[in-house]
Design a protein around this motif. Structure first.
Motif, PDB file in Angstrom:
ATOM      1  N   ASP A  82       0.864  -1.177   0.000  1.00 38.09           N
ATOM      2  CA  ASP A  82       0.000   0.000   0.000  1.00 38.09           C
ATOM      3  C   ASP A  82       0.901   1.227   0.000  1.00 38.09           C
ATOM      4  O   ASP A  82       1.493   1.594   1.018  1.00 38.09           O
ATOM      5  N   LYS A  83       1.023   1.857  -1.146  1.00 40.73           N
ATOM      6  CA  LYS A  83       1.893   3.021  -1.277  1.00 40.73           C
ATOM      7  C   LYS A  83       1.533   4.105  -0.272  1.00 40.73           C
ATOM      8  O   LYS A  83       2.408   4.740   0.326  1.00 40.73           O
ATOM      9  N   ALA A  84       0.223   4.323  -0.081  1.00 43.62           N
ATOM     10  CA  ALA A  84      -0.227   5.376   0.834  1.00 43.62           C
ATOM     11  C   ALA A  84       0.250   5.119   2.263  1.00 43.62           C
ATOM     12  O   ALA A  84       0.592   6.058   2.990  1.00 43.62           O
ATOM     13  N   ARG A  91       6.179  10.332   6.271  1.00 47.78           N
ATOM     14  CA  ARG A  91       5.869  11.708   6.647  1.00 47.78           C
ATOM     15  C   ARG A  91       5.680  11.831   8.156  1.00 47.78           C
ATOM     16  O   ARG A  91       6.038  12.851   8.758  1.00 47.78           O
ATOM     17  N   MET A  92       5.127  10.806   8.784  1.00 46.47           N
ATOM     18  CA  MET A  92       4.977  10.824  10.235  1.00 46.47           C
ATOM     19  C   MET A  92       6.346  10.829  10.913  1.00 46.47           C
ATOM     20  O   MET A  92       6.581  11.591  11.855  1.00 46.47           O
ATOM     21  N   LEU A  93       7.275   9.997  10.420  1.00 47.75           N
ATOM     22  CA  LEU A  93       8.614   9.945  11.012  1.00 47.75           C
ATOM     23  C   LEU A  93       9.337  11.285  10.872  1.00 47.75           C
ATOM     24  O   LEU A  93      10.111  11.669  11.752  1.00 47.75           O
ATOM     25  N   ARG A  94       9.061  12.004   9.800  1.00 50.49           N
ATOM     26  CA  ARG A  94       9.685  13.316   9.616  1.00 50.49           C
ATOM     27  C   ARG A  94       9.221  14.308  10.674  1.00 50.49           C
ATOM     28  O   ARG A  94       9.897  15.313  10.933  1.00 50.49           O
ATOM     29  N   PRO A 271      -3.256  14.063   3.285  1.00 48.96           N
ATOM     30  CA  PRO A 271      -2.483  12.950   3.853  1.00 48.96           C
ATOM     31  C   PRO A 271      -3.149  12.367   5.093  1.00 48.96           C
ATOM     32  O   PRO A 271      -2.634  12.461   6.208  1.00 48.96           O
ATOM     33  N   VAL A 272      -4.300  11.770   4.900  1.00 48.85           N
ATOM     34  CA  VAL A 272      -5.028  11.133   5.998  1.00 48.85           C
ATOM     35  C   VAL A 272      -4.979   9.625   5.784  1.00 48.85           C
ATOM     36  O   VAL A 272      -5.242   9.144   4.673  1.00 48.85           O
ATOM     37  N   GLY A 321      -4.150  -0.534   7.017  1.00 49.28           N
ATOM     38  CA  GLY A 321      -5.043  -0.069   5.966  1.00 49.28           C
ATOM     39  C   GLY A 321      -6.490  -0.012   6.438  1.00 49.28           C
ATOM     40  O   GLY A 321      -6.783   0.311   7.582  1.00 49.28           O
ATOM     41  N   PHE A 322      -7.397  -0.376   5.542  1.00 46.80           N
ATOM     42  CA  PHE A 322      -8.822  -0.309   5.837  1.00 46.80           C
ATOM     43  C   PHE A 322      -9.385  -1.645   6.322  1.00 46.80           C
ATOM     44  O   PHE A 322     -10.594  -1.857   6.313  1.00 46.80           O
ATOM     45  N   ASP A 323      -8.500  -2.523   6.778  1.00 43.66           N
ATOM     46  CA  ASP A 323      -8.906  -3.837   7.280  1.00 43.66           C
ATOM     47  C   ASP A 323      -9.649  -3.679   8.612  1.00 43.66           C
ATOM     48  O   ASP A 323      -9.139  -3.069   9.553  1.00 43.66           O
ATOM     49  N   LEU A 324     -10.858  -4.232   8.691  1.00 38.30           N
ATOM     50  CA  LEU A 324     -11.665  -4.138   9.917  1.00 38.30           C
ATOM     51  C   LEU A 324     -11.767  -5.478  10.646  1.00 38.30           C
ATOM     52  O   LEU A 324     -12.691  -5.700  11.429  1.00 38.30           O
TER      53      LEU A 324
END
Length: 419
Positions: A82-84, A91-94, A271-272, A321-324
């Motif tokens: 999942d590229k996203a 971006r979070m680590l930055r 970026p959500v 990801g979107f796994d529930l």
């Protein structure tokens, strides 16, 4: 003007309330059969402005490695193609620097405190009830190292003028009497007396009813098919739902984690990313053994909250990801935390197990305000603080859309901060 709000979670319904209050004609649509059926359904129940902090902070990368190796660790990563996901993590680590943490925290705390104050006003003016309590939050430290490490948090609380109490073990029992049964497991605690608790689902359902009585239209069971963009005016011309085209003067994107998909479709990416959280809801078995408010178990990052005759236990950050999928190992973590601190308080055999997707930004603050499409506004990315920030976000957005300056500085909350 006519406003179409996309999403009937707590953030969307609160926005609808304040937009209606500002004099707009509001319609809310959602794919579910009613309000608060997804992320707002079973969250931890905290309204905690003092704990409004970015996940991205100094030391988090090293802590994450430790958490991933713990049996009941608060972090789970399920890698996928999942590229996203990987872009969001990068971006979070930055943002895991002292300077960025301080900046992002400074953007979050004022909004959270403003939101708490708006919630109190709303409660006073409408009489809404939702198993609310105003008895503070206790961050519980099991070790001396955790207690010693509270110094940085206390500095931030002092900076923003947030009332707090640093407690020893007996002091924690004074705030939460049931902890007397496990006194030997407690090193101390940090209590925020102004924090509140409440059932977010119940609040959203009842606020939706108040909105209906005041003229807001709710349409459920509608799956969005397409956002219709008018390139000549650089705006949205409507939303396609089945064979129907719903038109408005302005549109509010409040679809939680799913906002990212639809904003990308509209040509305005945000970026959500979804971070899954779990909760257990137990019936109270012994009121004397149960918490009176919210306890944050610092070791496992689990919140234990009293909601009327129930106990809500919430925690875990799962990046998948979107796994529930409901993973039983996560249930074990929640049961372990509540059972260890409040034995005999609730009946775990009768507990309901739930998960939801928190819409997280990589820096921490939500995204609120206009976009480069002239009539599309966004109200998403609140992460674990949607319940804490919902009323403030809704009021801020209503002011912006009505051409009024918000009561607080929201300059750092817009989509423009991502370039």
């Amino acid at each position: 003007m006519k406003v179409l709000v996309l999403g009937a979670g707590v953030v969307g319904v609160a926005a609808a309330y304040y937009l209606n209050e500002a004099g707009h004609e509001v319609t809310v649509i959602d794919r579910q059969v009613g309000p608060a059926m997804e992320t707002s359904f079973g969250n931890a129940g905290e309204i905690s402005p003092g704990y409004a902090s970015p996940w991205a902070g100094p030391g988090i990368p090293l802590k994450a490695i430790k958490w991933l190796t713990m049996r009941h660790g608060p972090l789970v990563v399920r890698p996928r193609m999942d590229k996203a996901m990987w872009i969001w993590l990068f971006r979070m680590l930055r943002n895991c620097t002292s300077a960025r943490y301080a900046l992002n925290k400074a953007r979050m705390v004022p909004l959270a405190e403003y939101s708490r104050d708006r919630l109190r006003e709303l409660r006073a003016s409408t009489g809404i009830s939702y198993d609310e309590r105003s008895q503070g939050t206790l961050q519980l430290f099991r070790t001396q190292a955790q207690l010693d490490g509270a110094g940085k948090d206390i500095e931030v609380l002092r900076q923003f003028g947030v009332p707090f109490e640093l407690l020893d073990a007996p002091g924690c029992v004074g705030a939460e009497p049931a902890l007397s049964r496990v006194l030997g497991k407690i090193a101390g605690g940090l209590r925020l007396p102004d924090d509140e608790t409440g059932d977010c689902r119940l609040f959203t359902e009842r606020l939706a009813e108040i909105c209906k009585q005041r003229g807001v239209t709710f349409r459920y069971g509608l799956e969005i098919g397409r956002l219709l963009r008018d390139t000549t005016t650089n705006s949205l011309s409507g939303v396609r739902v089945g064979s129907e085209k719903i038109k408005a003067d302005a549109y509010v994107m409040a679809l939680g984690s799913y906002s990212a998909y639809w904003m990308r479709k509209a040509g305005v990416p945000v970026p959500v990313y979804p971070i899954k959280g779990y909760s257990l809801t137990l019936p109270v078995a012994d009121p004397e053994a149960a918490p009176v408010s919210t306890i944050m178990d610092e070791t496992y990052k689990v919140a234990i909250t009293r909601l009327g005759d129930r106990i809500r236990v919430g925690g875990t950050a799962e990046i998948s990801g979107f796994d529930l999928t409901l993973h039983e190992s996560r249930r074990g973590t929640l049961e372990h935390s509540v059972g260890d601190l409040f034995p005999d308080a609730g009946d775990a055999t009768k507990a309901s197990f739930w998960c939801g997707l928190r819409p997280m930004t990589p820096d921490g603050p939500p995204i609120i305000g206009p976009t480069r499409l002239g009539n599309l506004f966004v109200n998403t990315g609140h992460g674990t603080l949607g319940w804490t920030m919902a009323c403030g976000s809704g009021k801020v957005l209503a002011d912006i859309m009505s051409g009024r300056p918000p009561d607080i500085d929201v300059g750092g909350l817009g989509i423009g901060r991502f370039g």
